[in-house]
Design an enzyme around this catalytic site. Structure first.
Site, mmCIF file in Angstrom:
data_model
loop_
_atom_site.group_PDB
_atom_site.id
_atom_site.type_symbol
_atom_site.label_atom_id
_atom_site.label_comp_id
_atom_site.label_asym_id
_atom_site.label_seq_id
_atom_site.Cartn_x
_atom_site.Cartn_y
_atom_site.Cartn_z
ATOM 1 N N CYS A 296 0.836 -1.206 0.000
ATOM 2 C CA CYS A 296 0.000 0.000 0.000
ATOM 3 C C CYS A 296 0.868 1.253 0.000
ATOM 4 O O CYS A 296 2.042 1.220 0.365
ATOM 5 C CB CYS A 296 -0.948 0.051 1.182
ATOM 6 S SG CYS A 296 -1.985 -1.390 1.411
ATOM 7 N N ASN B 194 -2.453 2.039 5.879
ATOM 8 C CA ASN B 194 -1.679 0.854 5.509
ATOM 9 C C ASN B 194 -1.632 -0.069 6.715
ATOM 10 O O ASN B 194 -1.517 0.398 7.847
ATOM 11 C CB ASN B 194 -0.239 1.218 5.133
ATOM 12 C CG ASN B 194 -0.147 2.013 3.858
ATOM 13 O OD1 ASN B 194 -1.139 2.186 3.150
ATOM 14 N ND2 ASN B 194 1.037 2.510 3.554
ATOM 15 N N GLY B 195 -1.646 -1.369 6.491
ATOM 16 C CA GLY B 195 -1.504 -2.305 7.600
ATOM 17 C C GLY B 195 -2.775 -3.085 7.865
ATOM 18 O O GLY B 195 -3.697 -3.125 7.040
ATOM 19 N N TRP C 129 -3.488 -2.524 -1.227
ATOM 20 C CA TRP C 129 -3.237 -3.943 -1.487
ATOM 21 C C TRP C 129 -4.190 -4.707 -0.581
ATOM 22 O O TRP C 129 -4.092 -4.634 0.641
ATOM 23 C CB TRP C 129 -1.779 -4.275 -1.167
ATOM 24 C CG TRP C 129 -1.325 -5.621 -1.637
ATOM 25 C CD1 TRP C 129 -0.833 -5.943 -2.870
ATOM 26 C CD2 TRP C 129 -1.279 -6.835 -0.862
ATOM 27 N NE1 TRP C 129 -0.494 -7.275 -2.908
ATOM 28 C CE2 TRP C 129 -0.763 -7.846 -1.695
ATOM 29 C CE3 TRP C 129 -1.633 -7.163 0.443
ATOM 30 C CZ2 TRP C 129 -0.574 -9.156 -1.265
ATOM 31 C CZ3 TRP C 129 -1.464 -8.471 0.876
ATOM 32 C CH2 TRP C 129 -0.935 -9.451 0.032
ATOM 33 N N GLU D 36 17.523 -17.865 -6.634
ATOM 34 C CA GLU D 36 17.173 -16.487 -6.978
ATOM 35 C C GLU D 36 16.740 -16.379 -8.431
ATOM 36 O O GLU D 36 15.789 -15.649 -8.759
ATOM 37 C CB GLU D 36 18.362 -15.569 -6.693
ATOM 38 C CG GLU D 36 18.189 -14.123 -7.112
ATOM 39 C CD GLU D 36 17.056 -13.395 -6.394
ATOM 40 O OE1 GLU D 36 16.688 -12.293 -6.851
ATOM 41 O OE2 GLU D 36 16.523 -13.925 -5.398
ATOM 42 N N ARG E 111 5.089 -0.209 -4.785
ATOM 43 C CA ARG E 111 4.831 -0.893 -3.525
ATOM 44 C C ARG E 111 3.831 -2.034 -3.684
ATOM 45 O O ARG E 111 3.708 -2.886 -2.809
ATOM 46 C CB ARG E 111 4.322 0.097 -2.474
ATOM 47 C CG ARG E 111 5.342 1.158 -2.109
ATOM 48 C CD ARG E 111 4.810 2.127 -1.080
ATOM 49 N NE ARG E 111 4.611 1.513 0.215
ATOM 50 C CZ ARG E 111 5.574 1.354 1.128
ATOM 51 N NH1 ARG E 111 6.801 1.772 0.872
ATOM 52 N NH2 ARG E 111 5.317 0.795 2.288
ATOM 53 N N LYS F 102 13.060 -15.013 -9.678
ATOM 54 C CA LYS F 102 12.860 -13.898 -10.602
ATOM 55 C C LYS F 102 11.904 -14.280 -11.722
ATOM 56 O O LYS F 102 11.031 -13.500 -12.096
ATOM 57 C CB LYS F 102 14.211 -13.446 -11.195
ATOM 58 C CG LYS F 102 15.045 -12.612 -10.279
ATOM 59 C CD LYS F 102 14.415 -11.265 -10.021
ATOM 60 C CE LYS F 102 14.814 -10.733 -8.663
ATOM 61 N NZ LYS F 102 14.224 -11.389 -7.509
ATOM 62 N N HIS G 12 17.633 -36.753 -7.057
ATOM 63 C CA HIS G 12 16.768 -37.124 -5.945
ATOM 64 C C HIS G 12 15.345 -36.588 -6.146
ATOM 65 O O HIS G 12 14.698 -36.153 -5.198
ATOM 66 C CB HIS G 12 17.353 -36.623 -4.629
ATOM 67 C CG HIS G 12 18.669 -37.237 -4.291
ATOM 68 N ND1 HIS G 12 18.787 -38.411 -3.585
ATOM 69 C CD2 HIS G 12 19.928 -36.837 -4.600
ATOM 70 C CE1 HIS G 12 20.064 -38.712 -3.452
ATOM 71 N NE2 HIS G 12 20.776 -37.775 -4.063
ATOM 72 N N LYS H 239 6.441 -4.353 -3.034
ATOM 73 C CA LYS H 239 7.870 -4.136 -2.839
ATOM 74 C C LYS H 239 8.263 -4.293 -1.384
ATOM 75 O O LYS H 239 9.282 -4.892 -1.058
ATOM 76 C CB LYS H 239 8.243 -2.728 -3.341
ATOM 77 C CG LYS H 239 9.739 -2.428 -3.289
ATOM 78 C CD LYS H 239 10.504 -3.324 -4.236
ATOM 79 C CE LYS H 239 11.980 -2.986 -4.272
ATOM 80 N NZ LYS H 239 12.728 -3.979 -5.054
ATOM 81 N N GLU I 9 8.382 -14.483 -10.303
ATOM 82 C CA GLU I 9 7.840 -13.191 -9.890
ATOM 83 C C GLU I 9 7.278 -12.383 -11.048
ATOM 84 O O GLU I 9 6.210 -11.783 -10.923
ATOM 85 C CB GLU I 9 8.937 -12.363 -9.209
ATOM 86 C CG GLU I 9 9.265 -12.775 -7.793
ATOM 87 C CD GLU I 9 10.351 -11.905 -7.193
ATOM 88 O OE1 GLU I 9 10.202 -11.520 -6.027
ATOM 89 O OE2 GLU I 9 11.345 -11.611 -7.882
#
Length: 615
Positions: A2, A101-102, A75, A488, A27, A492, A511, A610, A495
């Site tokens: 947010c 926010n929150g 968000w 990583e 964000r 990426k 395995h 973010k 995402e």
């Protein structure tokens, strides 16, 4: 998550708030809204979708006049993304309006009580509950807005950053924070409110960052008053001079922030070691380490806590610290750390890594570690952030603002800081020779130029992206220092392209994951000349025998993998511990180009934010 923007002053608020919301889009959000006060009435417009949708709706339906304004990008947590659940929210009387926010965790209990008192609710949000709770306190306690906010927040459980406006007091805004960042920009007879400084950087370089559990009354013609929420005690606010500039948060000709930030990595790494690493003198200077050397160097164990990409940087650091400094290291997901009753002692050093410095889970892990007596060292990118203030000591990366949600330069600069720290500890503990220490410094100094050389492979990487852009799955393999890079690289791709990808230690392929390999499965293998090269070549041969499509990340001059792979991307040679700084670059570019070719929103991937400031 947010974004909050507010303005009160002598300028038209609408363009400031709108531009601020655009700068906070990184964000992560699913809806947006703005409320403006024109001196007589409050004009509010909000909508599901992007800021561009809000702009079109606002300018076609609502007056944009007013010198007081608040805006929000939401968000979704409580209630689906729609126009009604979007912020700002009114109180029942229409006098109060809030952005938040929150999460208010006890909102259901509060809402039930407010309903009993006659309040009605239009949305599913916890935020509408909070604004009506504030109104209820004002009526029952007969107090002003600032006091009502304080009383109400002492009845709430959760995390928040809020801005509240009362139409009956058009010269003030009331703001507060707990667990979610909030900055106040101070201009000449004007004030700016935002989740970070980017919305107001062209107007002022002076800002106050509220600490957790603080609130402020921002009133025109008056000094800002900051108080503790729990006991109403006055706080002497620290006015900080911002280091950011406007050019840093613009795209500078690149199509996306992510691509710009990938290409900024040579400079970002140089900026991160500049002033700390004196190669000619054979010295590393890090105040946070120097001032606490005895505590850190004598640690029985280092525990690294982080989330997402920062966790991968921590995994790389585990190899570096154990290899060079010979200190046992454990790497923990911050989101799991405090829930498993970890064993922590006063002899432990906890390194907390976060790009934003506001990650809620990492903050919670820090607080737990401090309660147990551990020494906490923070590594983050944002000056004045919560983690930088909560840690006993720390070191900033100098990546500059990272706007793209998928982290790139934050990852490599985190590894840079952690490498400097490990080398300094190793030198102090006598676990490496002077010549080895100096050689590492020399090689680290050469890394930016070597990254620039890897970036020259961009057009070649585009060809590979075109070939595999429609693959539904992808496997990433690496060994040793480059196992975290495989993780990583897979992250990426997930995402920003929404392609399913997994990273594995190359030796683990047999395995389980080998069952997935066929002629349609692209496998990215990190096979540098340093670090178990022959064994990785054996893994490549096993993939080839099952008709897998092989993309090899290899050292310049490689022949063995080149003969087996469908494509190779070459990196310059360096010492093994520094290879992650090079091998991650082509994986970032590969993910970027695939996502662009698939028409995805590279800078703002769906469902992601973010800065994750709630659990």
């Amino acid at each position: 998550m947010c974004g909050i923007v507010g303005y009160i002053g002598y300028r038209d608020a609408y363009p400031i708030v709108l531009k601020g919301l655009e700068r906070l889009e990184y964000r992560g959000y699913d809806s947006a809204g703005i409320a403006l006060f024109d001196g007589e009435q409050l004009n509010l417009c909000k909508t599901k979708g992007k800021v561009a949708d809000l702009k079109a709706k606002f300018e076609s339906t609502t007056s944009t006049k007013g010198q007081v304004g608040i805006g929000h990008t939401r968000w979704a947590t409580h209630g689906v993304p729609n126009d009604v659940n979007s912020h700002p929210h009114y109180s029942n009387s229409g006098n109060l309006v809030i952005i938040h926010n929150g999460i208010i965790e006890n909102f259901a209990t509060l809402k039930k009580e407010l309903v009993k008192r006659g309040y009605t609710f239009q949305s599913d949000t916890d935020t509408e509950v909070l604004v009506n709770l504030i109104e209820d306190v004002m009526k029952n306690e007969k107090v002003k807005l600032g006091k009502a906010v304080q009383i109400a927040l002492n009845q709430t459980v959760g995390a928040y950053a809020i801005t509240v406006f009362d139409t009956r007091k058009p010269n003030e805004l009331v703001v507060a924070r707990l667990g979610s960042p909030l900055a106040i920009g101070i201009g000449e007879n004007e004030f700016f409110i935002a989740s970070d400084a980017s919305p107001f950087i062209e107007y002022t370089s002076n800002a106050i960052y509220l600490e957790d559990g603080e609130m402020a009354v921002v009133r025109l013609g008056k000094e800002i008053k900051v108080r503790k929420i729990h006991d109403d005690s006055l706080v002497d606010p620290y006015i900080q001079e911002l280091q950011m500039n406007l050019e840093q948060i613009e795209k500078a000709g690149y199509d996306h922030f992510m691509l710009k930030e990938i290409y900024e990595q040579p400079d970002a790494i140089t900026d991160t070691y500049r002033g700390r690493m004196l190669v000619d003198e054979g010295i590393i200077r890090m105040a946070g380490v120097d001032d606490n050397m005895a505590r850190i160097a004598n640690a029985k164990r280092i525990i690294i806590v982080a989330c997402g990409t920062s966790w991968h940087a921590g995994l790389v650091a585990e190899y570096i610290f154990e290899d060079l400094a010979r200190i046992p290291v454990e790497v923990e997901y911050a989101s799991e750390f405090r829930y498993r009753n970890p064993v922590i002692s006063e002899n432990d050093v906890v390194i907390a890594i976060s790009q934003s410095g506001e990650t809620a889970d990492t903050m919670a892990a820090i607080k737990l570690a401090k309660e147990k007596g551990a020494f906490v060292f923070g590594v983050c990118n944002v000056v004045g952030s919560s983690i930088s203030r909560e840690a006993h000591a720390g070191a900033y990366t100098h990546a500059g603002p990272e706007i793209g949600v998928a982290s790139t330069k934050a990852f490599t600069t985190q590894i840079t800081v952690l490498t400097l720290m490990a080398l300094k500890l190793a030198k102090h503990r006598g676990t490496i020779s002077d010549s080895t220490f100096r050689f590492h410094l020399q090689e680290l100094e050469r890394i930016p130029a070597k990254i620039s050389k890897v970036l020259e492979e961009n057009e070649h990487i585009k060809i590979i992206a075109e070939k595999y852009k429609n693959s539904p799955n992808c496997l990433y393999l690496g060994r040793g220092y480059n196992f975290p890079v495989a993780l990583e690289g897979a992250l990426k791709l997930k995402e920003i392209s929404y392609i399913h990808a997994e990273g594995y230690p190359a030796a683990e392929m047999k395995h389980g994951p080998i069952a997935l390999i066929d002629e349609s499965m692209p496998v990215v293998v990190i096979a540098t000349s340093k670090g178990h090269y022959e064994k990785v070549v054996s893994n490549v041969q096993e993939i080839k025998a099952r008709q897998g499509q092989i993309i090899g990340i290899v050292t310049e001059g490689d022949e063995a993998v080149k003969e087996l792979a469908d494509y190779v991307i070459e990196i310059p040679e360096t010492i093994e511990s520094l290879t992650p700084l090079l091998t991650t670059i082509p994986l970032q570019l590969l993910s970027y180009h695939i996502a662009v070719m698939l028409g995805k929103n590279v800078d703002q991937p769906r469902n992601l934010a973010k800065s994750v400031t709630v659990e």
